[in-house]
Design a protein around this motif. Sequence first.
Motif, PDB file in Angstrom:
ATOM      1  N   ARG A 257       0.744  -1.233   0.167  1.00 54.22           N
ATOM      2  CA  ARG A 257      -0.047  -0.068  -0.201  1.00 54.22           C
ATOM      3  C   ARG A 257       0.900   1.207   0.054  1.00 54.22           C
ATOM      4  N   GLU A 283      -0.577  -3.687   3.575  1.00 54.16           N
ATOM      5  CA  GLU A 283      -1.823  -3.611   4.413  1.00 54.16           C
ATOM      6  C   GLU A 283      -1.702  -4.538   5.528  1.00 54.16           C
ATOM      7  N   LEU A 421      -8.488   5.852   8.090  1.00 51.71           N
ATOM      8  CA  LEU A 421      -7.218   6.212   7.635  1.00 51.71           C
ATOM      9  C   LEU A 421      -6.619   5.065   6.627  1.00 51.71           C
ATOM     10  N   ARG A 422      -5.999   5.640   5.603  1.00 53.67           N
ATOM     11  CA  ARG A 422      -5.393   4.640   4.987  1.00 53.67           C
ATOM     12  C   ARG A 422      -4.023   4.543   5.200  1.00 53.67           C
ATOM     13  N   MET A 423      -3.331   4.984   6.091  1.00 51.03           N
ATOM     14  CA  MET A 423      -1.834   4.602   6.506  1.00 51.03           C
ATOM     15  C   MET A 423      -1.626   5.686   7.809  1.00 51.03           C
ATOM     16  N   PHE A 424      -1.082   4.770   8.884  1.00 47.19           N
ATOM     17  CA  PHE A 424      -1.035   5.703  10.200  1.00 47.19           C
ATOM     18  C   PHE A 424       0.670   5.459  10.307  1.00 47.19           C
ATOM     19  N   GLU A 448      -5.597  -0.790  14.786  1.00 41.52           N
ATOM     20  CA  GLU A 448      -5.577  -0.271  13.452  1.00 41.52           C
ATOM     21  C   GLU A 448      -5.006  -1.220  12.474  1.00 41.52           C
ATOM     22  N   ARG A 449      -3.972  -1.886  12.615  1.00 47.89           N
ATOM     23  CA  ARG A 449      -3.325  -2.878  12.025  1.00 47.89           C
ATOM     24  C   ARG A 449      -4.349  -4.193  11.572  1.00 47.89           C
ATOM     25  N   THR A 453      -5.187  -1.288   8.015  1.00 43.26           N
ATOM     26  CA  THR A 453      -4.350  -0.098   8.018  1.00 43.26           C
ATOM     27  C   THR A 453      -2.914  -0.474   8.053  1.00 43.26           C
ATOM     28  N   VAL A 455       0.859   0.462   9.012  1.00 43.69           N
ATOM     29  CA  VAL A 455       1.314   1.325   9.972  1.00 43.69           C
ATOM     30  C   VAL A 455       2.805   1.309  10.318  1.00 43.69           C
TER      31      VAL A 455
END
Length: 542
Positions: A257, A283, A421-424, A448-449, A453, A455
């Motif tokens: 991603r 991802e 989120l699309r990325m953190f 979140e993972r 997402t 990370v």
Amino acid sequence: MTALKLELRGITKRFGSLVANDHIDLTVEPGEIHCLLGENGAGKSTLMNVLYGLYEPTSGEIVVDGTPREFRTAGDAIAAGIGMVHQHFMLVPVFTVAENVMLGHEETQALGWLDRRRAKKKVLDLVAEYGLAVDPDALVEDLPVGLQQRVEILKALVRDAKVLILDEPTAVLTPQETEELFRVMRSLRESGVSIVFITHKLKEVKAVADRITVIRRGKVVGSADPAASETELASLMVGRPVDLVVHKEPAQPGEVRFALDKLTVLDDFGNVQVDAVDLELREGEILGIAGVQGNGQTELTQAILGLRRPAAGSIRLDGRDITALSPRKTLDAGVGFVPEDRQHDGIVGEFTVSENLVLDLVTRPPFGNGISVDPKAVRDNARKRVAEFDIRTQSIDTPAGSLSGGNQQKVVVAREMSRPLRMFIASQPTRGVDVGAMEFIHQRIVAERDIGTPVIIVSTELDEVVALADRIAVMYRGRIVGIVPPTASREQLGLLMAGVDDPELLARAAGNPNLVTEDDSTATAEGSAPEADPTAGEEGQA
């Protein structure tokens, strides 16, 4: 050396209405390593600054060998046999070791010439006496951080320090340098030097302390034996039971991603800080970036967010080139970002807690439409986030800058993790928070993972990186020098953090030859994706 006994009796230090130290009693016996344990902001460093003459106590007294003493300056403390090594070193980079050690009390020959030969001999004598191997003729700027720290210790010893204060001394050290520091501390103890070791790292306390005093919110809340478990120590620090283990299932990485292609970033003076870095992130995985502070991690995250324009290379998210986007447009693209300096980049101190919780959302429904803001929606959101993230504030209308550092961090984390989120990216995600809040933040990062997402975690706390990451990339002087699974040995990680690139040495440290190096820096752990490199090592959990 004649050892001394040090006592602090009823030390109180106030800054206006804030009570940083509240009637603290502390005794340091001759020739012991006494650990002062507490959360960030508990009052440890303030107490030691009082002892070292940098702050004047509001009340209480300092007693040295049974005699009350008054320290109005650091010179008074030094004269009484107390030395301090600050977390941020006080060295002149272009001076030699001997020149730094003698700075401030130089000895001269006839006609006023500096007696460099005598200065060098004093350094060599101390090196021999305490096992502090360092070249007195070396320039400080050429020394690694661990040796610079020894120079600071030598500065204290040459002034006949009998009590040595070490303020968070391992914050900038590799694991190997930390072990070497502990050896030096034990050697000093055997020579009769007392050491006050300030830290919040539980493993280090157990490894080196003779006695432990725990401070919470400016008060001594108890003493502990080094044999106590980490869980017991953490509970004493926080005041409630704490789960120190990060619970997570094995990662299920999907497609790539996010990607960096030959990313090069310069600092404000034109020096290369990120050097042609290639990196891929999938991802549903957490990539931890480890390394001693100052090896390009800050500039890397700034470039990803758009705070610093890359000199070369590209940054892609979901196939889109975001290299030249502004920070606002990067956030709008779905990047969540927790900066390492929350006060400078994370909050607006004069804004309220509720306003800070929607800083990057205020132009969007339900909070606003780009022209006006809906105060009710902003306040409703604040009440929800304050409860959810346990943000301790008198009111949602309190200025964020008046909160403690840990609660400011919670505001930033709550804001960034409360939107799709699309990325953190989180740089030092738990800096300044107590171990209880750390437990919660870690859980949220893993959650979140688990929803897919990608990370990135950047942390100088190696325990945190190992506990959270599915893969660990190690940065040294702006390059990714290796990518390893979280099951990698501390010795292997320490070698990489020190820039060691000898494949045989690294393989020996790893316990097997399956090491991913910078030549294959985008590989993933075995089994994490269909196209994974089989040389990347077996996937494992911390």
